[in-house]
Every structure is written in structure tokens, then in C-alpha cells.
Scaffold this motif. Structure first.
Motif, PDB file in Angstrom:
ATOM      1  N   MET A   1       3.970  -0.243   0.463  1.00 38.17           N
ATOM      2  CA  MET A   1       2.973  -0.289   1.483  1.00 38.17           C
ATOM      3  C   MET A   1       2.534   1.087   1.732  1.00 38.17           C
ATOM      4  O   MET A   1       1.505   1.659   1.653  1.00 38.17           O
ATOM      5  CB  MET A   1       3.736  -0.940   2.697  1.00 38.17           C
ATOM      6  N   LEU A   2       3.548   2.165   1.883  1.00 39.87           N
ATOM      7  CA  LEU A   2       3.282   3.447   2.194  1.00 39.87           C
ATOM      8  C   LEU A   2       3.403   4.209   0.797  1.00 39.87           C
ATOM      9  O   LEU A   2       4.766   4.352   0.195  1.00 39.87           O
ATOM     10  CB  LEU A   2       4.073   4.122   3.271  1.00 39.87           C
ATOM     11  N   GLN A   3       2.683   5.288   0.507  1.00 35.97           N
ATOM     12  CA  GLN A   3       2.793   6.132  -0.617  1.00 35.97           C
ATOM     13  C   GLN A   3       3.564   7.295  -0.212  1.00 35.97           C
ATOM     14  O   GLN A   3       3.396   7.667   1.197  1.00 35.97           O
ATOM     15  CB  GLN A   3       1.518   6.389  -1.223  1.00 35.97           C
ATOM     16  N   ASP A  16      -2.685  -5.215   1.316  1.00 35.36           N
ATOM     17  CA  ASP A  16      -2.017  -6.429   0.740  1.00 35.36           C
ATOM     18  C   ASP A  16      -0.484  -6.330   1.117  1.00 35.36           C
ATOM     19  O   ASP A  16       0.191  -7.370   1.566  1.00 35.36           O
ATOM     20  CB  ASP A  16      -2.047  -6.668  -0.725  1.00 35.36           C
ATOM     21  N   SER A  17       0.015  -5.183   1.052  1.00 32.74           N
ATOM     22  CA  SER A  17       1.416  -4.945   1.405  1.00 32.74           C
ATOM     23  C   SER A  17       1.834  -4.849   2.761  1.00 32.74           C
ATOM     24  O   SER A  17       2.656  -5.493   3.223  1.00 32.74           O
ATOM     25  CB  SER A  17       2.107  -3.420   0.720  1.00 32.74           C
ATOM     26  N   ALA A  18       0.995  -4.642   3.749  1.00 32.84           N
ATOM     27  CA  ALA A  18       1.133  -4.465   5.118  1.00 32.84           C
ATOM     28  C   ALA A  18       1.113  -5.899   5.558  1.00 32.84           C
ATOM     29  O   ALA A  18       1.449  -6.352   6.694  1.00 32.84           O
ATOM     30  CB  ALA A  18      -0.365  -3.826   5.712  1.00 32.84           C
ATOM     31  N   GLN A  19      -0.002  -6.821   4.859  1.00 31.88           N
ATOM     32  CA  GLN A  19       0.018  -8.283   5.441  1.00 31.88           C
ATOM     33  C   GLN A  19       1.339  -8.988   4.885  1.00 31.88           C
ATOM     34  O   GLN A  19       1.804  -9.662   5.689  1.00 31.88           O
ATOM     35  CB  GLN A  19      -1.091  -8.868   4.677  1.00 31.88           C
ATOM     36  N   ASP A  20       1.740  -8.596   3.628  1.00 31.54           N
ATOM     37  CA  ASP A  20       3.129  -9.259   3.366  1.00 31.54           C
ATOM     38  C   ASP A  20       4.235  -8.784   4.385  1.00 31.54           C
ATOM     39  O   ASP A  20       5.061  -9.575   4.601  1.00 31.54           O
ATOM     40  CB  ASP A  20       3.574  -8.742   1.881  1.00 31.54           C
ATOM     41  N   GLY A  21       4.162  -7.535   4.624  1.00 31.56           N
ATOM     42  CA  GLY A  21       5.230  -7.044   5.443  1.00 31.56           C
ATOM     43  C   GLY A  21       5.215  -7.491   6.875  1.00 31.56           C
ATOM     44  O   GLY A  21       6.317  -7.917   7.632  1.00 31.56           O
ATOM     45  N   LEU A  22       3.925  -7.942   7.456  1.00 34.62           N
ATOM     46  CA  LEU A  22       3.816  -8.454   8.528  1.00 34.62           C
ATOM     47  C   LEU A  22       4.190 -10.012   8.597  1.00 34.62           C
ATOM     48  O   LEU A  22       4.938 -10.534   9.434  1.00 34.62           O
ATOM     49  CB  LEU A  22       2.339  -8.426   8.983  1.00 34.62           C
ATOM     50  N   ALA A  23       3.818 -10.670   7.686  1.00 35.15           N
ATOM     51  CA  ALA A  23       4.256 -12.070   7.408  1.00 35.15           C
ATOM     52  C   ALA A  23       5.864 -12.086   7.391  1.00 35.15           C
ATOM     53  O   ALA A  23       6.712 -12.912   7.945  1.00 35.15           O
ATOM     54  CB  ALA A  23       3.601 -12.814   6.043  1.00 35.15           C
TER      55      ALA A  23
END
Length: 94
Positions: A1-3, A16-23
Motif C-alpha cells: 500500500m505504501l511505498q 487497490d491496496s487501500a481498499q483491501d486494507g479497509l476491507a
């Protein structure tokens, strides 16, 4: 999510990573609440204050909730370990 900000000089969020993390976070909170409700229900059953019909209804509701959690974990590609967070002195969630 974060580089790594040292490489690029800024934080780069991948949507996409932010959405997965939120889920994952939302599912973890829901699982925590489900476990709290389940423990409270067990205390009430053991306390003897519920009728047989209430106990049956409670059992069905808890089973349905657990089934729904399994469906949602599958939809979001999560497993039980993904929802197991460290609660510090309280230990792990699961």
C-alpha cells in the motif's frame, strides 16, 4: 500500500491496496463485535434467564452470523489469521 518514502520522497497510496486494507479492518471490527456478542449470549444462556425458544433463536442467529462472516471472508480473500489482531495486554483477538 505504501511505498518507501525514502525512495520516492513521497507516500504513494495504491487504491487497490487501500481498499483491501479497509476491507480487512472492517471485517476485523465486525469479527470482534461478533465474538463479544457470542460471549454475552453464552453468559445469558448459562445464567438461566432465557427460555428454550430464546436460546434456540439465539443459536440460529449466531450460526447465521458466523456463516455470513465466512462468506464475506471468502469474498474479500481473507482468512481467520488476517482478522487476528494483537490487542496488546488483552492478547490476540482470536
Amino acid at each position: 500500500m505504501l511505498q518507501d518514502s525514502k525512495q520516492s520522497g513521497r507516500i504513494n497510496l495504491d487504491p487497490d491496496s487501500a481498499q483491501d486494507g479497509l476491507a480487512q479492518l472492517v471485517m476485523t471490527v465486525i469479527e470482534l463485535l461478533r465474538q463479544v456478542v457470542e460471549r454475552h449470549a453464552i453468559r445469558r444462556v448459562e445464567g438461566g434467564t432465557l427460555t428454550d425458544e430464546q436460546i434456540e433463536d439465539l443459536g440460529v442467529a449466531l450460526m447465521n452470523l458466523e456463516e455470513k462472516m465466512e462468506e464475506l471472508k471468502e469474498i474479500f480473500g481473507l482468512d481467520a489469521e488476517d482478522l487476528n489482531i494483537d490487542l496488546g495486554p488483552l492478547g490476540n483477538l482470536m
